[in-house]
Design a protein around this motif. Sequence first.
Motif, mmCIF file in Angstrom:
data_model
loop_
_atom_site.group_PDB
_atom_site.id
_atom_site.type_symbol
_atom_site.label_atom_id
_atom_site.label_comp_id
_atom_site.label_asym_id
_atom_site.label_seq_id
_atom_site.Cartn_x
_atom_site.Cartn_y
_atom_site.Cartn_z
ATOM 1 N N THR A 60 0.854 -1.188 0.000
ATOM 2 C CA THR A 60 0.000 0.000 0.000
ATOM 3 C C THR A 60 0.884 1.230 0.000
ATOM 4 N N THR A 61 0.920 1.956 -1.100
ATOM 5 C CA THR A 61 1.830 3.089 -1.218
ATOM 6 C C THR A 61 1.469 4.182 -0.211
ATOM 7 N N LEU A 62 2.460 5.019 0.061
ATOM 8 C CA LEU A 62 2.219 6.149 0.947
ATOM 9 C C LEU A 62 1.192 7.095 0.339
ATOM 10 N N ARG A 63 1.204 7.221 -0.991
ATOM 11 C CA ARG A 63 0.208 8.074 -1.654
ATOM 12 C C ARG A 63 -1.201 7.568 -1.389
ATOM 13 N N GLU A 64 -1.363 6.251 -1.404
ATOM 14 C CA GLU A 64 -2.683 5.684 -1.104
ATOM 15 C C GLU A 64 -3.054 5.915 0.353
ATOM 16 N N GLN A 65 -2.106 5.709 1.238
ATOM 17 C CA GLN A 65 -2.387 5.853 2.668
ATOM 18 C C GLN A 65 -2.836 7.264 3.028
ATOM 19 N N VAL A 66 -2.167 8.264 2.448
ATOM 20 C CA VAL A 66 -2.509 9.643 2.799
ATOM 21 C C VAL A 66 -3.552 10.237 1.864
ATOM 22 N N ARG A 67 -4.115 9.375 0.994
ATOM 23 C CA ARG A 67 -5.175 9.805 0.080
ATOM 24 C C ARG A 67 -4.723 11.030 -0.708
ATOM 25 N N PHE A 68 -3.562 10.858 -1.371
ATOM 26 C CA PHE A 68 -2.930 11.982 -2.059
ATOM 27 C C PHE A 68 -3.762 12.473 -3.236
ATOM 28 N N ALA A 69 -4.391 11.555 -3.946
ATOM 29 C CA ALA A 69 -5.243 11.977 -5.066
ATOM 30 C C ALA A 69 -6.388 12.846 -4.566
#
Length: 235
Positions: free
Chosen positions: A199-208
């Motif tokens: 689970t990428t950090l971008r996914e974890q922090v809801r970057f999108a």
Amino acid sequence: MENDELHRRFEALTTAHLTDGCIRARLQVRCAPAGTRSAVPGGRVAGRVLPARHVGSVDVFLEALSSAEAGDVLVVDNGGRLDESCVGDLVAIEAATAGAAGIVIWGLHRDSADLRALGLPVFSLGSIPTGPLSLTARPADALDSARVGPWEVTPADLVFGDDDGVVFVPAAEAGDVFRLAESIRDTERRQADLIRGGTTLREQVRFAEFLRARAENPALTFREHLRAVGGAIEE
């Protein structure tokens, strides 16, 4: 916070966690100048500040250590001088014998091999062979405070050091800083485990989601977004 608890809790933290805890607690982050490192590889130190301002003679250290409590850290102000050392093996041995947990120097040390053999954490800006080059008048308050870079520290402060450097924390605020630092550490560990699990950090922090929200509100900062979703990577 008692010394035993201080050491126990810092063993599971880093100075980076503590600086993040200071930011979260809205405290000024007080780090020793960049390049302050332990003469003993992997050295770590934690304890109450025992200040001493060096003016060219070892007597100020001996006097400071006469009132040391077990676990104190001798913090030496030599004005950041890079043309002389102010602490060597004899002062370090004396500090260890007095029960000090280590030494932090705004300046240089010498006798590096002997310091490594002793094992007492000694943090400084580096080493040079020469000892003190001059003797100046000692101020009356030489044992009341020490300056380390831009910061003045006193026995009301705690000092922590590891591979990243040295940070000072007000003793009265240590409980809150530790609590926040431990929370940040735990969050970051969970995040690291998730990254390793796919689970990428971008996914974890809801970057999108952040990018979409910022498109609608350009004033939105990433830190504001992180606080909303429970991230900890920036503080």
